[in-house]
Scaffold this motif. Structure first.
Motif, PDB file in Angstrom:
ATOM      1  N   SER A  95       0.628  -1.261   0.025  1.00 54.41           N
ATOM      2  CA  SER A  95       0.072  -0.032  -0.079  1.00 54.41           C
ATOM      3  C   SER A  95       0.877   1.119  -0.074  1.00 54.41           C
ATOM      4  O   SER A  95       0.549   2.211  -0.719  1.00 54.41           O
ATOM      5  CB  SER A  95      -1.138   0.159   1.000  1.00 54.41           C
ATOM      6  OG  SER A  95      -0.203  -0.054   2.384  1.00 54.41           O
ATOM      7  N   ASP A  99       0.643   3.968  -2.902  1.00 61.13           N
ATOM      8  CA  ASP A  99       0.772   5.366  -2.529  1.00 61.13           C
ATOM      9  C   ASP A  99       1.690   6.376  -3.311  1.00 61.13           C
ATOM     10  O   ASP A  99       1.401   7.548  -3.619  1.00 61.13           O
ATOM     11  CB  ASP A  99       0.661   5.780  -1.022  1.00 61.13           C
ATOM     12  CG  ASP A  99      -0.928   5.318  -0.504  1.00 61.13           C
ATOM     13  OD1 ASP A  99      -1.746   4.746  -1.066  1.00 61.13           O
ATOM     14  OD2 ASP A  99      -0.862   5.133   0.659  1.00 61.13           O
ATOM     15  N   ASN A 102       1.258   6.661  -6.862  1.00 60.99           N
ATOM     16  CA  ASN A 102       0.031   7.155  -7.449  1.00 60.99           C
ATOM     17  C   ASN A 102       0.354   8.729  -7.635  1.00 60.99           C
ATOM     18  O   ASN A 102      -0.446   9.346  -8.393  1.00 60.99           O
ATOM     19  CB  ASN A 102      -1.208   6.994  -6.451  1.00 60.99           C
ATOM     20  CG  ASN A 102      -1.865   5.964  -6.720  1.00 60.99           C
ATOM     21  OD1 ASN A 102      -2.063   5.432  -8.062  1.00 60.99           O
ATOM     22  ND2 ASN A 102      -2.429   5.215  -5.924  1.00 60.99           N
TER      23      ASN A 102
END
Length: 105
Positions: A95, A99, A102
């Motif tokens: 994750s 992140d 992104n």
């Protein structure tokens, strides 16, 4: 299906010249590098068409690691059209990696 491209000193500039490219500086003996590897594989699939993920083994090639001042691995360097725009040192979970990536899509 996006494959991770393996970089060396002869293909580094050509592979990082266009689009958004994330380069993982790593070595086979590095535990945190091995922990990050499956997360990069998953991210390569998830971000296919948005960015490319490449790996640069510092044991097999070191010209660009030296030029860029890589002192710790794993180090991720994000390129946009051939220019380094962001760097992250150290491993991260799935994750965290997503992140981080992104920001560039």
């Amino acid at each position: 299906m996006s494959e991770i491209v393996h970089l060396n000193d002869s293909n580094y500039e050509a592979e990082t010249a266009q689009g958004v490219v994330v380069v993982d500086f790593w070595a086979p003996w590095c535990g945190p590098c091995r922990a990050l590897a499956p997360h990069l594989e998953t991210a390569a699939q998830k971000f296919d068409g948005k960015l490319r993920i490449c790996k640069y083994n510092v044991d097999e090639a070191n010209e660009y690691a030296a030029k860029l001042g890589i002192r710790s691995i794993p180090t991720l360097i994000v390129y946009e059209n051939g220019q380094p725009i962001q760097q992250h040192v150290g491993s991260m979970g799935q994750s965290q990696l997503e992140d981080f990536l992104n920001q560039f899509v």
